[in-house]
Scaffold this motif. Structure first.
Motif, mmCIF file in Angstrom:
data_model
loop_
_atom_site.group_PDB
_atom_site.id
_atom_site.type_symbol
_atom_site.label_atom_id
_atom_site.label_comp_id
_atom_site.label_asym_id
_atom_site.label_seq_id
_atom_site.Cartn_x
_atom_site.Cartn_y
_atom_site.Cartn_z
ATOM 1 N N LYS A 38 -6.748 22.408 41.645
ATOM 2 C CA LYS A 38 -6.071 21.158 41.311
ATOM 3 C C LYS A 38 -4.907 21.478 40.388
ATOM 4 C CE LYS A 38 -10.268 18.440 41.555
ATOM 5 N NZ LYS A 38 -11.237 17.628 40.803
ATOM 6 N N VAL A 39 -3.749 20.919 40.704
ATOM 7 C CA VAL A 39 -2.549 21.105 39.886
ATOM 8 C C VAL A 39 -2.046 19.734 39.476
ATOM 9 C CG1 VAL A 39 -0.216 22.040 39.827
ATOM 10 C CG2 VAL A 39 -1.964 23.189 41.184
ATOM 11 N N GLU A 40 -1.854 19.547 38.164
ATOM 12 C CA GLU A 40 -1.319 18.299 37.624
ATOM 13 C C GLU A 40 -0.015 18.619 36.908
ATOM 14 O OE1 GLU A 40 -4.191 16.525 35.067
ATOM 15 O OE2 GLU A 40 -5.793 16.716 36.530
ATOM 16 N N VAL A 55 1.932 21.455 32.772
ATOM 17 C CA VAL A 55 1.317 21.806 34.051
ATOM 18 C C VAL A 55 -0.107 22.257 33.769
ATOM 19 C CG1 VAL A 55 1.412 23.293 36.072
ATOM 20 C CG2 VAL A 55 3.525 22.494 35.022
ATOM 21 N N ARG A 56 -1.065 21.594 34.404
ATOM 22 C CA ARG A 56 -2.484 21.940 34.272
ATOM 23 C C ARG A 56 -2.992 22.420 35.622
ATOM 24 N NH1 ARG A 56 -3.932 16.446 31.290
ATOM 25 N NH2 ARG A 56 -3.442 17.082 29.185
ATOM 26 N N VAL A 57 -3.760 23.498 35.591
ATOM 27 C CA VAL A 57 -4.345 24.046 36.815
ATOM 28 C C VAL A 57 -5.838 24.213 36.583
ATOM 29 C CG1 VAL A 57 -4.400 25.981 38.416
ATOM 30 C CG2 VAL A 57 -2.235 25.240 37.455
ATOM 31 N N THR A 58 -6.641 23.725 37.507
ATOM 32 C CA THR A 58 -8.080 23.891 37.479
ATOM 33 C C THR A 58 -8.497 24.553 38.787
ATOM 34 O OG1 THR A 58 -8.268 21.879 36.176
ATOM 35 C CG2 THR A 58 -10.283 22.717 37.186
ATOM 36 N N VAL A 59 -9.203 25.676 38.672
ATOM 37 C CA VAL A 59 -9.626 26.442 39.837
ATOM 38 C C VAL A 59 -11.143 26.482 39.841
ATOM 39 C CG1 VAL A 59 -9.531 28.696 40.954
ATOM 40 C CG2 VAL A 59 -7.533 27.827 39.775
#
Length: 107
Positions: A38-40, A55-59
């Motif tokens: 997920k990229v915000e 920029v937030r990234v959840t893997v």
């Protein structure tokens, strides 16, 4: 890998979407078991121009959640920074899995 891109207060241009897909899509090279990412991307109205874009990234590689976020004055610079952070985290996680699988004990 399922990639979800969300934006807030910024127009998601096709060039920006393609850039995110190219940068975040490389994560499967490091760890092929990634289920979703997920990229915000958020544009904030701060006084400091160095912290304008977030920029937030959840893997999610099979049950473990890795998260990274970076701020910069340019959205592309923030994406580059967070990609470096996540690459480092994925390599560390992969190393832990490798050491665990080898069966080494320190007794």
């Amino acid at each position: 890998m399922d990639l979800q891109i969300a934006s807030k207060n910024i127009n998601m241009t096709p060039a920006l979407r393609q850039y995110v897909e190219r940068k975040i899509g490389k994560f499967t090279r490091h760890l092929p078991s990634i289920l979703e990412s997920k990229v915000e991307i958020t544009a904030e109205g701060t006084k400091s121009p160095q912290q304008r874009f977030l920029v937030r990234v959840t893997v999610n590689p099979k049950g473990t959640v890795l998260h990274g976020e970076e701020r910069a004055d340019d959205v592309f610079a923030a994406i580059d920074r967070v990609a470096d952070v996540m690459t480092r985290q994925l390599e560390h996680f992969k190393g832990k899995l490798y050491e665990k699988g080898r069966g080494t004990s320190f007794i």
